[in-house]
Enzyme design. Sequence first.
Site, PDB file in Angstrom:
ATOM      1  N   ARG A 260       0.869  -1.183   0.000  1.00 48.17           N
ATOM      2  CA  ARG A 260       0.000   0.000   0.000  1.00 48.17           C
ATOM      3  C   ARG A 260       0.899   1.225   0.000  1.00 48.17           C
ATOM      4  O   ARG A 260       1.749   1.383   0.894  1.00 48.17           O
ATOM      5  CB  ARG A 260      -0.898   0.015   1.240  1.00 48.17           C
ATOM      6  CG  ARG A 260      -2.102   0.976   1.126  1.00 48.17           C
ATOM      7  CD  ARG A 260      -2.848   1.114   2.438  1.00 48.17           C
ATOM      8  NE  ARG A 260      -2.048   1.838   3.405  1.00 48.17           N
ATOM      9  CZ  ARG A 260      -1.881   1.456   4.679  1.00 48.17           C
ATOM     10  NH1 ARG A 260      -2.463   0.371   5.157  1.00 48.17           N
ATOM     11  NH2 ARG A 260      -1.122   2.174   5.489  1.00 48.17           N
TER      12      ARG A 260
ATOM     13  N   GLU B 231       5.011   7.071   2.307  1.00 51.92           N
ATOM     14  CA  GLU B 231       5.770   5.819   2.444  1.00 51.92           C
ATOM     15  C   GLU B 231       5.085   4.741   1.634  1.00 51.92           C
ATOM     16  O   GLU B 231       3.955   4.908   1.163  1.00 51.92           O
ATOM     17  CB  GLU B 231       5.832   5.384   3.917  1.00 51.92           C
ATOM     18  CG  GLU B 231       4.462   5.069   4.510  1.00 51.92           C
ATOM     19  CD  GLU B 231       4.508   4.549   5.938  1.00 51.92           C
ATOM     20  OE1 GLU B 231       5.608   4.331   6.463  1.00 51.92           O
ATOM     21  OE2 GLU B 231       3.418   4.347   6.518  1.00 51.92           O
TER      22      GLU B 231
ATOM     23  N   ASN C  93       4.140   0.651   2.183  1.00 49.15           N
ATOM     24  CA  ASN C  93       4.086  -0.455   3.151  1.00 49.15           C
ATOM     25  C   ASN C  93       4.169  -1.761   2.387  1.00 49.15           C
ATOM     26  O   ASN C  93       3.264  -2.078   1.621  1.00 49.15           O
ATOM     27  CB  ASN C  93       2.771  -0.406   3.931  1.00 49.15           C
ATOM     28  CG  ASN C  93       2.565   0.926   4.624  1.00 49.15           C
ATOM     29  OD1 ASN C  93       3.090   1.149   5.702  1.00 49.15           O
ATOM     30  ND2 ASN C  93       1.821   1.825   3.995  1.00 49.15           N
TER      31      ASN C  93
ATOM     32  N   SER D  80      -2.543  -2.925   5.923  1.00 45.02           N
ATOM     33  CA  SER D  80      -3.840  -3.274   6.509  1.00 45.02           C
ATOM     34  C   SER D  80      -4.972  -2.371   6.045  1.00 45.02           C
ATOM     35  O   SER D  80      -4.768  -1.419   5.296  1.00 45.02           O
ATOM     36  CB  SER D  80      -3.735  -3.228   8.034  1.00 45.02           C
ATOM     37  OG  SER D  80      -3.365  -1.936   8.446  1.00 45.02           O
TER      38      SER D  80
ATOM     39  N   LYS E 101      12.512   2.921   5.136  1.00 40.20           N
ATOM     40  CA  LYS E 101      12.617   4.362   4.862  1.00 40.20           C
ATOM     41  C   LYS E 101      13.944   4.689   4.173  1.00 40.20           C
ATOM     42  O   LYS E 101      14.016   5.576   3.329  1.00 40.20           O
ATOM     43  CB  LYS E 101      12.511   5.161   6.163  1.00 40.20           C
ATOM     44  CG  LYS E 101      11.280   4.853   7.009  1.00 40.20           C
ATOM     45  CD  LYS E 101      10.007   5.317   6.332  1.00 40.20           C
ATOM     46  CE  LYS E 101       8.794   5.066   7.196  1.00 40.20           C
ATOM     47  NZ  LYS E 101       8.426   3.659   7.332  1.00 40.20           N
TER      48      LYS E 101
ATOM     49  N   LYS F  61      12.448  10.337  10.538  1.00 40.78           N
ATOM     50  CA  LYS F  61      11.812   9.012  10.466  1.00 40.78           C
ATOM     51  C   LYS F  61      12.811   7.892  10.741  1.00 40.78           C
ATOM     52  O   LYS F  61      13.822   7.787  10.055  1.00 40.78           O
ATOM     53  CB  LYS F  61      11.220   8.791   9.067  1.00 40.78           C
ATOM     54  CG  LYS F  61      10.078   9.719   8.711  1.00 40.78           C
ATOM     55  CD  LYS F  61       9.434   9.295   7.391  1.00 40.78           C
ATOM     56  CE  LYS F  61       8.034   9.873   7.249  1.00 40.78           C
ATOM     57  NZ  LYS F  61       7.292   9.277   6.145  1.00 40.78           N
TER      58      LYS F  61
ATOM     59  N   GLU G   3       7.721   0.560  10.970  1.00 42.59           N
ATOM     60  CA  GLU G   3       6.342   0.566  10.481  1.00 42.59           C
ATOM     61  C   GLU G   3       5.409   0.645  11.678  1.00 42.59           C
ATOM     62  O   GLU G   3       5.802   0.433  12.806  1.00 42.59           O
ATOM     63  CB  GLU G   3       6.050  -0.726   9.696  1.00 42.59           C
ATOM     64  CG  GLU G   3       6.936  -0.924   8.473  1.00 42.59           C
ATOM     65  CD  GLU G   3       6.859   0.240   7.502  1.00 42.59           C
ATOM     66  OE1 GLU G   3       5.763   0.777   7.292  1.00 42.59           O
ATOM     67  OE2 GLU G   3       7.911   0.630   6.980  1.00 42.59           O
ATOM     68  N   GLY G   4       4.132   0.918  11.385  1.00 44.98           N
ATOM     69  CA  GLY G   4       3.111   0.803  12.429  1.00 44.98           C
ATOM     70  C   GLY G   4       2.647   2.115  13.020  1.00 44.98           C
ATOM     71  O   GLY G   4       1.796   2.130  13.891  1.00 44.98           O
TER      72      GLY G   4
ATOM     73  N   ARG H  26      -7.608   7.689   5.156  1.00 43.07           N
ATOM     74  CA  ARG H  26      -7.611   7.855   6.614  1.00 43.07           C
ATOM     75  C   ARG H  26      -7.485   9.338   6.924  1.00 43.07           C
ATOM     76  O   ARG H  26      -6.728  10.048   6.269  1.00 43.07           O
ATOM     77  CB  ARG H  26      -6.440   7.096   7.246  1.00 43.07           C
ATOM     78  CG  ARG H  26      -6.612   5.590   7.177  1.00 43.07           C
ATOM     79  CD  ARG H  26      -5.320   4.884   7.481  1.00 43.07           C
ATOM     80  NE  ARG H  26      -4.279   5.288   6.547  1.00 43.07           N
ATOM     81  CZ  ARG H  26      -2.985   4.989   6.697  1.00 43.07           C
ATOM     82  NH1 ARG H  26      -2.589   4.304   7.738  1.00 43.07           N
ATOM     83  NH2 ARG H  26      -2.102   5.385   5.798  1.00 43.07           N
TER      84      ARG H  26
END
Length: 474
Positions: free
Chosen positions: A125, A144, A146, A151, A305, A364, A368-369, A450
Site C-alpha cells: 500500500r 511511504e 508499506n 492493513s 525508509k 523518520k 512501520e506501524g 484515513r
Amino acid sequence: MATGWGSLLQDEQQLEELTRQAVDRALAEGVLLRTSQEPSSSDVVSYAPFTLFPSLVTSALLEQAYAVQMDFNLLVDAVSQNAAFLEQTLSSTIKRDNFTAHLFDIHKQVLKEGVAQTVFLGLNRSDYMFQRNADGSAALKQIEINTISASFGGLASRTPAVHRHVLNVLGKTKEAAKILSNNPSKGLAMGIAKAWELYGSANARVLLIAQEKERNIFDQRAIENELLARNIHVIRRKFEDVSEKGSLDQDRRLFMDGQEVAVVYFRDGYMPSHYSLQNWEARLLLERSCAVKCPDVATQLAGTKKVQQELSRSGMLEVLLPGQPEAVARLRATFAGLYSLDMGEEGDQAITEAIAAPNCFVLKPQREGGGNNLYGEEMVQALERLKDSEERASYILMEKIEPEPFENCLLRPGSPARVAQCISELGIFGVYVRQGKTLVMNKHVGHLLRTKAIEHADGGVAAGVAVLDNPYPV
C-alpha cells in the site's frame, strides 16, 4: 478544493441523529475492531473509528495515485531482486539499527543457501498526502510504501455503504452515488490465490502469521473469507507456533501441523517488539522454505525508509527501471524531499537545515506501524543528541508535507462526535505476482482514506490517531 459539508457540520442536533444512524450502519456493515480491553476475543467488539462524512479529494489526484501504483509495484519488485542495491543502501543503517540488521542477516543467509521460492507475491500500500502549493492547488506526495502487513483493505471495503447511508438519510442521493465502490480485500485475496495456484499443490494451505492480540481481526477475516470462497483454506498461527510445529522437508517445502503451506501471509513481524529470539528463528525457517512469502524478507527490506530515501536520488530510478522513462517520471512526480543522515557532509548539511527550520522536516526511523516519527521541538532534541553519533544513520529526514486542512466530524467509540480541522492520507493497494523472472500479475486493487485531526502529527488507525474515511471525488 471545495470546502465540503460546512453547513451540515454546524447543526448539533442533526449531527447527533446522523451519528446514531452512521454508527448503527457501521456495525451492521462489519466496520469492526475488537476492544482494547479484550484484544484477543470477539465476544465484545466496537465499531472502528470513522468520519461522519466522506472527505473531498480532487479526482485528478486520486487518478494519479491509481496510475502510478503499478509503477511502484514494479519498483518494489526490482529493488527486492537487486541484492547489491539493498546491501549498499542499508550498509550504514544495519550498523546501528538492530531490527533492520536482523532482517538483513536472514536475507543474506537465504541468498547464501539459495532462494528456494520461485513464486513471489507483493501486497503493498502506497500512502500519500496532498501537498498545498503556493497557488492553492494540491500535489500528490508519497509518505511511504508499506510492503508488509498493509492493513485496512477489509474494512475499507465496508465503509462506502456507511457514507452512502449518511448522505441518503440527508436526502442527498446524487451525492451518495458519487462515493466510489471499493473492495481491496477481494483484490488482495486474488493475489494470494494466484500465488497459491502457481505454487501448484491442491491441498496446500495459506498460513497467516497473526499476532496473539489482534484488534483488527475483521480486516484480516475479510481476506480469509474471500480465499475460502475460492476453496483456499487459511490457517492462522503465531511465530511461536511455527517454531514449535513448523518444519521443512528435504525439498524445503514448508509444513505446519503436518499440512503443506503454499503461501505465508505476514500480518505480524513488522516491528522489533514482534520478535523474540524464537520468533527470529521461526522467520528464518519460513524464509528458507519454498513457500511463497508475502512479503519475502528482501521485499520487506525494500519497504524501509532508507531505501525510500535512496530511490529519490538523481538517476537511481533509471538504474532500477531501465528503459521505462514514463514510469520513472510518474514515480518521481510523487516524491517529497528525502535526505540521508549517513555520516559525512551530506548528512551534516541535512541536520543543520532541519535544526534551523524544524517545521519543514520530519525525522523518520526504520519502523512501520505509526507513531514513530519525530516533529518540531522533539525532532530538534533528537538531532542534537544524534548529530555526532553513527546512530543517526538509522534515521532519514523527510520534507514535511503541508496539506490544506478541512472540517469533518470524527466518530470514535466512547467519545462524543467531534467536529475538527482535519487532514487526510490516501493509500492505494497494489498486488503483483512474479514467477521466476516473469511478472504474471500487476494491479491496483483499491484505496484507503484515513483522516485525522491536525493536532495529531503522526499515526494511523491502528495507532489510535486516524479514522477511516472515503474519498468524495470533486
